[in-house]
Design an enzyme around this catalytic site. Structure first.
Site, PDB file in Angstrom:
ATOM      1  CG  ASP A 223      -2.163   0.945   0.965  1.00  0.00           C
ATOM      2  OD1 ASP A 223      -2.103   1.792   0.044  1.00  0.00           O
ATOM      3  OD2 ASP A 223      -3.147   0.850   1.718  1.00  0.00           O
TER       4      ASP A 223
HETATM    5  C1  NOJ Z   1      -3.968   4.098   0.043  1.00  0.00           C
HETATM    6  C2  NOJ Z   1      -5.150   3.171   0.089  1.00  0.00           C
HETATM    7  O1  NOJ Z   1      -5.152   2.460   1.301  1.00  0.00           O
HETATM    8  C3  NOJ Z   1      -5.188   2.196  -1.085  1.00  0.00           C
HETATM    9  O2  NOJ Z   1      -6.371   1.456  -1.024  1.00  0.00           O
HETATM   10  C4  NOJ Z   1      -5.034   2.937  -2.376  1.00  0.00           C
HETATM   11  O3  NOJ Z   1      -5.095   2.031  -3.465  1.00  0.00           O
HETATM   12  C5  NOJ Z   1      -3.735   3.717  -2.366  1.00  0.00           C
HETATM   13  N1  NOJ Z   1      -3.754   4.662  -1.258  1.00  0.00           N
HETATM   14  C6  NOJ Z   1      -3.481   4.476  -3.660  1.00  0.00           C
HETATM   15  O4  NOJ Z   1      -4.330   5.561  -3.759  1.00  0.00           O
END
Ligand code: NOJ
Length: 706
Positions: A223
């Protein structure tokens, strides 16, 4: 590839340094492989689960997964995946950052609506169909967030302690189904699991860990900013790609040290090759090396006005129609006191509405157009009708047809509409409703992602409480007090308290419409006036009291709490059943404009599979779909909840029509995770089989013994 080229493949370029929310630096040269010329483009990663976020104009606002779950309809889940995949492909996005399959452990969890609710089986089916759909058009899916990741407060470092069996049977299950669907990628989460950060947790993502031992062959991506520790720690634990590549919030940027780690021998060349191979294999398997559109939007420009944003139109009439269809198929009819004649005449109350209704009041700010420019692609406000939550799981809501527009348009030839929708005015709303043939009162509740500390009306991602926002409950009660044909429409990301008004005699119908996406108004019209017979079912139980759910959100003031998942397998209906708690409306519940009967159950079972057949009959006067559900009661020695969902179908029948329905259960679905042998094992003993229209409305029972 040279070492530099390989590093470029596994390391993000920076969240704000590409046209997508994530990207890599591929080799600048081409390769000839088996006589074919291969040029690897920058691989574009973008949110998110409910359609393209930050994609500029001309994208569709699909409903989030919680509403797809409420359809209990696999073909709709698949069709939504195909449509989302087509839009991602059209914008030149190689990797769709979805589906999100995090279990709704607590009803207030900020991102619960991004996934399919608290039940792992329903979530697994949703994940499987979504991935099959998205990948069928050559776009990679990336299931997230492994996990378990179940609340926003302290997500950047809280530690979840979860036992092996609970993890496998509940939180891992939708990931397991994703692996079965050949998902290209999995995203590890921000938080820690059993004391170690998800993205360098070898027990999760390593060679001997859960996902590899269950056959996952794609790549693990972090993530955004979820990497801490050293490059070697992460790479050796099993992290194949780091995104976005630079430091954000509390982590990230560790693969800046990967080249040195390889030089020093801390990460072997073989491991680096494996990382690159896992990233490239899905790209080739899905044919993205042939004719894949170039990236043509700019995620750094949510308004779609700069030159890099070509605003390619990926909307189609078919996508719009599908969103409307999912919207109406996910509307759950919770109450319908239909009367077609009264002492004073022939007034028709309840649903479906009749064109004999001449005066209609529309009340509540949730009926009006939402703020379409809120939070730069994050939808960070609850201002107008609620169609999706906030954060990266939202799409940059560009277009919606709000309820007020759809209603006004639909009734123009036969009824007049009066409204009070600019705020939830406890004086103005009832005043408009008084004396009308019908009042439709709208109320909502919203939540979202904490992200860059996105706080909406004091809610830091997770909801502060279960309540309807903006005094919605009082508004409903005050309108019902003055109009004896009040229809309530709830737009919410999860359960809200209802018992103070749901039995009010003047409330003739309640529709729980969830978060229906951009065609919210037309989808509602279809259900209200009966073009569509409602067949949505609750993907969670609705009760007033959070205590009924058996879990809580840890808010608190000390950073990074340890959260022990002591409730084990007992979430939502499984917990309520075990505690004899009767919710206001239970999991799987939803009414129809017709009725169905169930008969003649036959059971055929062995240790490798079981199938259950029964006859379903539409006993009412209109056509419609029923959602028969199969709950399994494991032998008592197995230590399972009394009933767990292990099958469902969506059967459309004309009035009077009957059909034999067969639901099958696989060996794994009859298994428990045996921690001693580390295997899925079918427990021996007598299983109970429950088939019905909700967890509490069981119509047929049987048994089989293994
Ligand atoms: C953080 C989020 O938790 C995730 O779900 C997302 O895909 C990414 N940011 C990218 O925006």
């Amino acid at each position: 590839m040279t070492l530099d080229e390989k590093i470029g493949m596994v390391r993000g370029v920076g969240q704000f340094s590409s046209r997508c929310v994530g990207n890599i630096s591929p080799p600048s040269r081409s390769f000839v492989v088996s006589g074919t010329n291969i040029t690897i483009p920058p691989l574009c990663f973008n949110d998110g689960p409910a359609g393209i976020r930050l994609g500029g104009s001309n994208v569709t606002g699909f409903p989030p997964a919680i509403n797809v779950a409420a359809t209990f309809n696999r073909s709709m889940m698949y069709a939504r995946g195909v449509a989302i995949g087509e839009e991602f492909r059209g914008k030149g996005i190689h990797v769709y950052l979805g589906p999100a399959v995090d279990i709704m452990r607590n009803p207030k969890a900020g991102r619960g609506w991004e996934g399919f609710g608290p039940d792992p089986y329903l979530g697994g089916e949703g994940a499987y169909q979504t991935i099959m759909g998205v990948q069928s058009v050559g776009v990679s899916a990336c299931t997230k967030h492994l996990g378990p990741y179940n609340q926003e407060h302290w997500r950047y470092g809280l530690n979840v302690n979860v036992d092996d069996r609970t993890f496998r049977e509940l939180y891992w299950w939708p990931f397991m189904k994703s692996v079965e669907a050949n998902v290209s990628a999995l995203m590890c989460a921000y938080n820690q699991v059993n004391g170690t950060s998800s993205c360098h947790n070898a027990a999760l993502i390593g060679e001997e860990g859960y996902l590899r031992s269950e056959g996952f062959q794609g790549f693990v991506v972090s993530d955004w900013g979820a990497t801490h520790d050293s490059a070697a720690d992460n790479a050796n634990a099993g992290l194949d790609m780091e995104q976005p590549g630079d430091y954000i919030l509390i982590g990230g940027g560790v693969y800046a040290g990967l080249e040195a780690a390889v030089d020093l021998g801390e990460v072997t060349g073989a491991r680096l090759n494996e990382m690159v191979t896992r990233i490239l294999t899905p790209w080739l398997r899905l044919g993205q090396d042939q004719g894949f559109p170039e990236t043509n939007f700019n995620a750094q420009d949510p308004d779609g006005t700069d030159a890099l944003n070509l605003n390619v139109n990926v909307r189609t009439d078919a996508h719009t129609a599908l969103v409307r269809q999912i919207g109406s198929a996910s509307a759950v009819l919770l109450k319908n006191n239909r009367t077609t004649s009264t002492a004073t005449g022939t007034t028709i109350r309840g649903l479906p509405l009749s064109k004999s209704i001449k005066t209609i009041a529309v009340v509540g700010q949730d009926a009006q157009q939402l703020n379409l420019d809120c939070g730069g692609g994050l939808n960070e406000c609850n201002d107008g009708t609620m169609i999706i939550g906030w954060g990266s799981g939202s799409n940059n809501v560009e277009f919606t047809v709000p309820p007020i527009d759809a209603i006004t348009d639909f009734v123009q030839d036969f009824a007049t509409v009066s409204s009070d929708i600019t705020s939830n005015d406890l004086t103005g709303g009832p005043a408009v409703a008084e004396g009308k043939d019908l009042a439709i009162v709208f109320a909502n509740a919203m939540s979202g992602e904490l992200g860059f500390y996105n706080i909406v009306d004091g809610n830091e991602g997770d909801r502060n409480d279960l309540d309807l926002w903006w005094k919605g409950g009082s508004l409903i009660e005050d309108v019902a007090a003055v109009c004896n044909n009040t229809v309530v429409v709830i737009h919410s990301v999860g359960p809200v308290p209802m018992s103070s008004w749901n039995n009010h005699p003047n409330i003739t119908a309640i529709i729980y419409a969830g978060a229906p996406g951009e065609q919210t108004g037309p989808a509602l019209i279809d259900v209200l006036w009966g073009a569509v017979n409602p067949s949505g079912r609750l993907p969670f139980s609705i009760d007033d009291d959070e205590a009924s759910y058996g879990t809580s959100i840890v808010y608190g003031i000390d950073p990074f709490p340890v959260i022990d998942y002591t409730e084990g397998l007992f979430l939502d209906y499984r917990y309520m059943d075990s505690q004899d708690i009767t919710p206001v409306y239970e999991f799987g519940y939803g009414l129809s404009y017709t009725t169905f009967s169930y008969s003649s159950l036959s059971v055929e079972a062995s240790a490798s599979s079981a199938s259950f057949s029964f006859v379903l009959t539409n006993t009412g006067s209109v056509e419609g779909a029923e959602i028969p559900q199969l709950y399994l009661g494991f032998p008592s020695s197995a230590g399972e909840p009394d009933k767990v969902l292990r099958g469902f179908d969506n059967i459309f029948l004309a009035s009077g029509e009957k059909q034999t329905v067969t639901v099958t259960v696989s060996q794994k679905e009859m298994s428990i995770w045996d921690v001693v042998s580390q295997a899925w094992v079918v427990p021996s003993g007598t299983f109970n089989v429950y088939i019905g229209a909700s967890i509490k409305d069981i119509r047929l029972t049987g048994t089989f013994t293994i």
